[in-house]
Every structure is written in C-alpha cells, then in structure tokens.
Design a protein around this motif. Structure first.
Motif, PDB file in Angstrom:
ATOM      1  N   VAL A 442       1.034  -1.277   0.042  1.00 41.35           N
ATOM      2  CA  VAL A 442       0.217   0.056   0.067  1.00 41.35           C
ATOM      3  C   VAL A 442       0.815   1.302  -0.183  1.00 41.35           C
ATOM      4  O   VAL A 442       0.597   2.389  -0.805  1.00 41.35           O
ATOM      5  CB  VAL A 442      -1.086  -0.094   1.198  1.00 41.35           C
ATOM      6  CG1 VAL A 442      -1.731   1.131   1.348  1.00 41.35           C
ATOM      7  CG2 VAL A 442      -1.953  -1.039   1.056  1.00 41.35           C
ATOM      8  N   ILE A 443       1.927   1.399   0.677  1.00 36.42           N
ATOM      9  CA  ILE A 443       2.794   2.226   0.938  1.00 36.42           C
ATOM     10  C   ILE A 443       3.611   2.686  -0.542  1.00 36.42           C
ATOM     11  O   ILE A 443       3.615   3.833  -1.319  1.00 36.42           O
ATOM     12  CB  ILE A 443       3.978   2.151   1.979  1.00 36.42           C
ATOM     13  CG1 ILE A 443       3.570   2.210   3.302  1.00 36.42           C
ATOM     14  CG2 ILE A 443       5.124   3.326   1.806  1.00 36.42           C
ATOM     15  CD1 ILE A 443       4.384   1.776   4.436  1.00 36.42           C
ATOM     16  N   ASN A 444       3.990   1.706  -1.186  1.00 38.95           N
ATOM     17  CA  ASN A 444       4.819   1.597  -2.450  1.00 38.95           C
ATOM     18  C   ASN A 444       3.730   1.749  -3.756  1.00 38.95           C
ATOM     19  O   ASN A 444       4.341   2.567  -4.392  1.00 38.95           O
ATOM     20  CB  ASN A 444       5.508   0.581  -2.556  1.00 38.95           C
ATOM     21  CG  ASN A 444       6.755   0.414  -1.495  1.00 38.95           C
ATOM     22  OD1 ASN A 444       7.166   1.494  -0.989  1.00 38.95           O
ATOM     23  ND2 ASN A 444       7.097  -0.842  -1.275  1.00 38.95           N
ATOM     24  N   GLU A 445       2.648   1.252  -3.505  1.00 39.58           N
ATOM     25  CA  GLU A 445       1.562   1.200  -4.732  1.00 39.58           C
ATOM     26  C   GLU A 445       0.401   1.659  -4.569  1.00 39.58           C
ATOM     27  O   GLU A 445      -0.689   1.642  -5.508  1.00 39.58           O
ATOM     28  CB  GLU A 445       1.465  -0.249  -5.262  1.00 39.58           C
ATOM     29  CG  GLU A 445       2.950  -1.082  -5.214  1.00 39.58           C
ATOM     30  CD  GLU A 445       3.488  -0.797  -6.639  1.00 39.58           C
ATOM     31  OE1 GLU A 445       3.007   0.061  -7.558  1.00 39.58           O
ATOM     32  OE2 GLU A 445       4.673  -1.387  -6.746  1.00 39.58           O
ATOM     33  N   GLY A 446       0.024   2.399  -3.346  1.00 42.25           N
ATOM     34  CA  GLY A 446      -1.151   2.612  -3.019  1.00 42.25           C
ATOM     35  C   GLY A 446      -2.040   3.414  -4.096  1.00 42.25           C
ATOM     36  O   GLY A 446      -3.052   3.141  -4.528  1.00 42.25           O
ATOM     37  N   PHE A 447      -1.368   4.752  -4.412  1.00 44.24           N
ATOM     38  CA  PHE A 447      -2.019   5.640  -5.285  1.00 44.24           C
ATOM     39  C   PHE A 447      -2.442   4.910  -6.717  1.00 44.24           C
ATOM     40  O   PHE A 447      -3.712   4.993  -7.090  1.00 44.24           O
ATOM     41  CB  PHE A 447      -1.257   6.827  -5.398  1.00 44.24           C
ATOM     42  CG  PHE A 447      -1.871   7.771  -6.582  1.00 44.24           C
ATOM     43  CD1 PHE A 447      -2.975   8.448  -6.259  1.00 44.24           C
ATOM     44  CD2 PHE A 447      -1.427   7.900  -7.784  1.00 44.24           C
ATOM     45  CE1 PHE A 447      -3.716   9.347  -7.079  1.00 44.24           C
ATOM     46  CE2 PHE A 447      -1.966   8.914  -8.725  1.00 44.24           C
ATOM     47  CZ  PHE A 447      -3.003   9.706  -8.193  1.00 44.24           C
ATOM     48  N   ARG A 448      -1.491   4.254  -7.067  1.00 40.21           N
ATOM     49  CA  ARG A 448      -1.504   3.645  -8.477  1.00 40.21           C
ATOM     50  C   ARG A 448      -2.591   2.495  -8.389  1.00 40.21           C
ATOM     51  O   ARG A 448      -3.380   2.248  -9.319  1.00 40.21           O
ATOM     52  CB  ARG A 448      -0.111   2.950  -8.739  1.00 40.21           C
ATOM     53  CG  ARG A 448       0.647   4.149  -9.195  1.00 40.21           C
ATOM     54  CD  ARG A 448       2.069   3.502  -9.893  1.00 40.21           C
ATOM     55  NE  ARG A 448       2.915   2.626  -9.092  1.00 40.21           N
ATOM     56  CZ  ARG A 448       3.950   2.126  -9.126  1.00 40.21           C
ATOM     57  NH1 ARG A 448       4.226   2.069 -10.644  1.00 40.21           N
ATOM     58  NH2 ARG A 448       4.560   1.462  -8.407  1.00 40.21           N
ATOM     59  N   LEU A 449      -2.599   1.896  -7.317  1.00 45.22           N
ATOM     60  CA  LEU A 449      -3.641   0.613  -7.106  1.00 45.22           C
ATOM     61  C   LEU A 449      -5.021   1.274  -7.089  1.00 45.22           C
ATOM     62  O   LEU A 449      -5.804   0.441  -7.769  1.00 45.22           O
ATOM     63  CB  LEU A 449      -3.209  -0.036  -5.801  1.00 45.22           C
ATOM     64  CG  LEU A 449      -2.245  -0.905  -5.686  1.00 45.22           C
ATOM     65  CD1 LEU A 449      -2.006  -1.719  -4.464  1.00 45.22           C
ATOM     66  CD2 LEU A 449      -2.186  -1.937  -6.703  1.00 45.22           C
TER      67      LEU A 449
END
Length: 531
Positions: A442-449
């Motif tokens: 979530v920290i690394n990919e949160g916005f893109r997810l």
C-alpha cells in the motif's frame, strides 16, 4: 496466560477472524456494506501482525465455495445458452473481456505486477471465485491486496451508476421496458380471467387444438359449461358457449381472448372454486423430475403457472427439473391443492442434508479436470486448477442434476451453508497470507492501485451498458440487470430492483451472472500467462 497467545491456536484464530470480519461486514453506510469481504479485511490485519491460517483450511474453503457456486449456476447456465437469454450471457462475457483488456493496459501504464493487476480486476468485478483463480494462477497472496483495494469501489461504482443513470436520462423506465424489444418481454404479474368461447372454429375442439404459443404463459385451469365444470386438460373438449378460466400474463391473455371470444366479467362464483397456492418442493422422490414426468395436470387436476428458484420467478416449463426448495405456484381446488402439497411435501424432514458422497466425487472430478493442461496458441499452456476445474464440473453436473451416483440438487439452504462457510474460510486464509505484505504494498503502490482499480471498474460499466443499449437494443432495465450480472454485483441488483417493481432486472442478472462467473475465473488464469 497472555490473551494474544490464544491466537497461536489456529482454531481460535479462525473464529476470532470470522467474528470480527462478520461484524465489520455488517456495518452499513447508506445501505452499503462489505458483506463477506469484511472477513478478508480483518484477516489482512491479523496477517500483518504475523498470524497465519493453515493453507489446508484455505483450500478446503475454496473447494466448498467454488462447488456450491457452480451447482447454483449450473441449472441456468446451459438453459440460457439454448434460449434467447444467450444475449445476456454474451454481455456477461463481453464485460469480463473488456475488464481483462483494461487490466492489461492498466498493468502496463502503472507498472503493476501480474498478481496485483489480476487482484484488482477480480476486486473491480467483485468476484471472489475470480480471486481464488488469481491466487492459484499467480501463486502469490498479494493478489488479495489488489482485490481488497478494488472491491469497495467495485461495489459502490455499480450502485451509484444504477441509481444516477435513470435520473440523468429522465426516462420512464416502465414505458421504456414495454416499448423496447429484447430477449425478455415485460408482462407484469400473472392474472386470472374468464373467457367465453364464441369462435365457431373452436366448437368441439380440444384444449390442445387451441394451439397456444409454446412460449405462452397461459394455463387454462377450468372449462365451465352451464352448471358443470371440467378440468383444463389437453383432451378436454370445448363447445361454443363454454367459459374458460385462464391464468397467465396480461399480454398472453389478450392473445387468447382474440382467439376464443370475449372476456366474461360476471359469474365470479366460479372463480371462488379455484385457489392459488405456493407449494415448495421438498420430496426426495421428486427431485430431478419434471412436470411432464409426474403428469401433475392429468393425475391431480391442477395447473402450475409459475416456478421460483433462488428468489427468481419463471413461467412454468414442463421440462423444468425440480430442485429441493423450488416453489411452485399451483392453481386448483382446495382439496386437490392439498393432495399436491402432500405429494411435494413427502419426507420433507427426512433428508435436508448434503449428499457427502456426491460432494466428494464432484470435488475429486473437479480437481482432476483442473490438472488437465490446456494449450492456448501463441500464449502457452494453462490449467483450470483447483478453482476452475471444480467450477466447470459443478456447473456441468448442476445442469443435469444427477449423474450416476452423483446427486447435485441439494436442498437450497444447505447449498447456501456450504457456499457461505467455504467463502469465509477461504477469505480468512487468503487474507492472512496477503496481510504480511499489505502495508509495504500500500505504501509503495497505494495511489496507483486505487486509480488502477477505479479504471478497471469504470470502463466495463460504461462500455457494458453502451453495448447492451446500443448494440443489443435492450431496455434500460434489462441493460442494467445484465450489467450487474456481468460485474457479479449483487448490491447492484438490489439497487436495480428498487428502480422498478418487476422481475426483469433479476432475470437479466441471473442470465448474465453464470457466464461472468466462469469467464472471470478463466480470465484470471489467462492474464497470469500474459502479464
């Protein structure tokens, strides 16, 4: 002893997750809730802190859930293929296809891994069987993270689209339903009417020689001649001046009126002899049989006008094979209805449990089928796996109802217990496995997810509706119902039912849903090869 130490016991851990997940799933905000997916989110939290449910429990839950879903969908799946309802099935397939293509594009644009991308797609389509297929195909629990992130938006987006679209179009849905051609015609509720035979050509003809349309809902319950009355059998002879009591939809009754003569609005006392009663199918002896085989009209002097299964109502069909829990709407005298009630209610308490032998054989056959390699030219080979194999076998056996020693027509409440229990066990296991990497992802990919999940949800909604309305020329209600089925969105169907007081949304949903269910599971495995 430390309270948290109790959670080291897998059995205690399972029930704690189920308890907290169920409470979370029942929390409602403006009529929306997470349902069983609350268990998934609760399990992710426990997984983040290092608690893991054994994989055997997860696989057991997956197997039970998939088979129950397949058995439920089977009776409608092939029936729709053979009827005009295949239009809805095609829509279900196209919506999944659009979602799959969108997923490939999103994965490339946002540089997302295959497990996360496929998880997003299954969450956007709110498809737990798809998640099961994704986990197996990718062998990566992170797929559950993508599912968990996209699922809430997948639920909300469909409901909002259904609620807002009619307001924006400012269209009278009932008028649109009546004037729009499509595979399902709007007929309203069944009614009982009396007609007088005035057509000279029908004098001394039998009811069979009336040659009612095969798709007509009309059932002639009684023929009245002076002070006498006769049962409405195929070999009953009618004379000019007779009066016919018919039950059916208004449109079909109007067609009968044109063929027979005029409607009689007096002599209501004859109608009082007829009763309408809903009778559940409980007898083990009748499971798998149909109206034609038991000769209900000939032997008992009653007529079945409607049949209900799993909350959906259909016109009576002589070839419909009974499942335990079906509900028949039967017309006849009170005495005869009592006989029919006894017929269908025999041994209603003797066997309402699952046939364990059948369930075991279905699971074994499904697992073996899931191991068979399937070669896709230009892509590679794949297998249906533990999710797709049992689903395919269960749909197939669910259609036939019985194959050798295998009985697939379980008591519906029992089937729901298998499905729901299997679902929460599977989600609990999948959630704890995914939870270990949840925060990092979530920290690394949160916005893109979040953005990716929104795109994979929105594109199939708009394109699916456009295809249904413009290409297949369906009514707004049928388009929305099919959209809910293609997106496997039960909350969406609930919102659609609130728009209009007919069963048309449910029929469209029931026709599209089995196809979407199967193709989402298949798409998850194909995407695992492509991405």
């Amino acid at each position: 002893m430390d309270v948290l130490s109790f959670l080291e016991d897998p059995l205690v851990l399972i029930f704690v997750i189920l308890l907290l997940g169920s409470v979370l799933g029942q929390l409602s905000i403006k009529g929306l809730n997470l349902g069983a997916s609350g268990v998934l989110l609760a399990a992710m939290v426990f997984g983040h802190f290092g608690y893991i449910i054994p994989s055997t429990v997860q696989n057991l839950g997956l197997s039970l859930f998939i088979v129950a879903v397949g058995l439920q969908a089977g009776p409608r799946f092939f029936k729709m293929i053979k009827s005009t309802g295949i239009v809805f099935g095609i829509l279900g397939f196209l919506i999944v296809l659009i979602a799959s293509i969108t997923t490939i594009i999103v994965a490339q644009v946002f540089q997302l891994s295959a497990p996360l991308s496929i998880g997003l797609m299954t969450g956007a389509l709110t498809s737990t069987p798809g998640l099961a297929a994704a986990l197996e195909a990718t062998n990566d629990p992170i797929a559950s993270v993508g599912y968990g992130i996209a699922y809430p938006f997948g639920v909300i987006a469909v409901v909002l689209f259904i609620q807002l679209l009619p307001r924006m179009l400012k269209t009278d849905l009932k008028k649109d339903l009546k004037r729009t051609t499509g595979p399902v015609k709007h007929k309203g509720s069944p009614k009982s009417k009396m007609f007088k035979v005035e057509n000279e050509q029908l004098h001394k003809k039998t009811l069979k020689e009336l040659k009612l349309n095969q798709n007509s809902s009309v059932v002639i319950s009684k023929v009245i001649r002076g002070d006498r009355s006769f049962l409405g059998r195929n070999d009953t002879v009618i004379l000019k001046g007779d009066e016919l009591i018919a039950v059916g939809f208004s449109e079909d009754l109007d067609t009968l009126k044109e063929k027979v003569g005029s409607e009689v609005r007096t002599r209501i006392e004859y109608k009082d002899n007829l009763k309408i009663k809903k009778i559940p199918v409980e007898s083990e002896e009748l499971i798998g049989k149909n109206l034609r085989e038991i000769k209900l009209r000939a032997n008992y002097g009653v007529n079945v006008t409607r049949m209900e299964r799993g909350g959906f109502e259909f016109n009576q069909n002589p070839s419909w094979r009974f499942e335990r829990g079906d509900i028949l709407t039967v017309v006849g005298s009170e005495r005869r209805l009592k006989l029919v009630e006894n017929l269908f209610g025999k041994r209603q308490h003797s066997e309402t449990n699952v046939h364990i032998l059948s369930l075991s054989l279905i699971l074994l056959l499904g697992i073996f089928v899931g191991m068979i390699p399937i070669t896709i030219p230009g892509i590679g080979s794949m297998t249906l796996g533990v999710a797709g194999g049992p689903l395919f076998v269960a749909i197939l056996i669910g259609h036939f109802g019985k194959l050798g020693p295998i009985h697939a027509r379980f008591y519906q409440p029992s089937n729901r217990v298998i499905r729901d229990l299997g679902l929460v066990l599977f989600l609990a296991g999948a959630g704890t496995n995914a939870g270990s990497g949840l925060v990092e992802v979530v920290i690394n990919e949160g916005f893109r997810l979040i953005i990716g999940g929104a795109i994979i949800t929105i594109v199939p909604i708009f394109l699916g509706y456009f295809i249904a309305k413009k290409l297949f020329k369906l009514s707004i209600i049928h388009s929305l119902g099919a959209l809910c089925g293609g997106m496997t969105s039960t909350p969406g169907l609930g919102a659609c039912n609130n728009l209009i007081d007919t069963d048309d949304p449910a029929i469209a949903y029931a026709a599209a849903y089995p196809f979407a269910l199967f193709f989402v599971a298949l798409a998850a495995q194909v995407l695992a090869l492509i991405l």
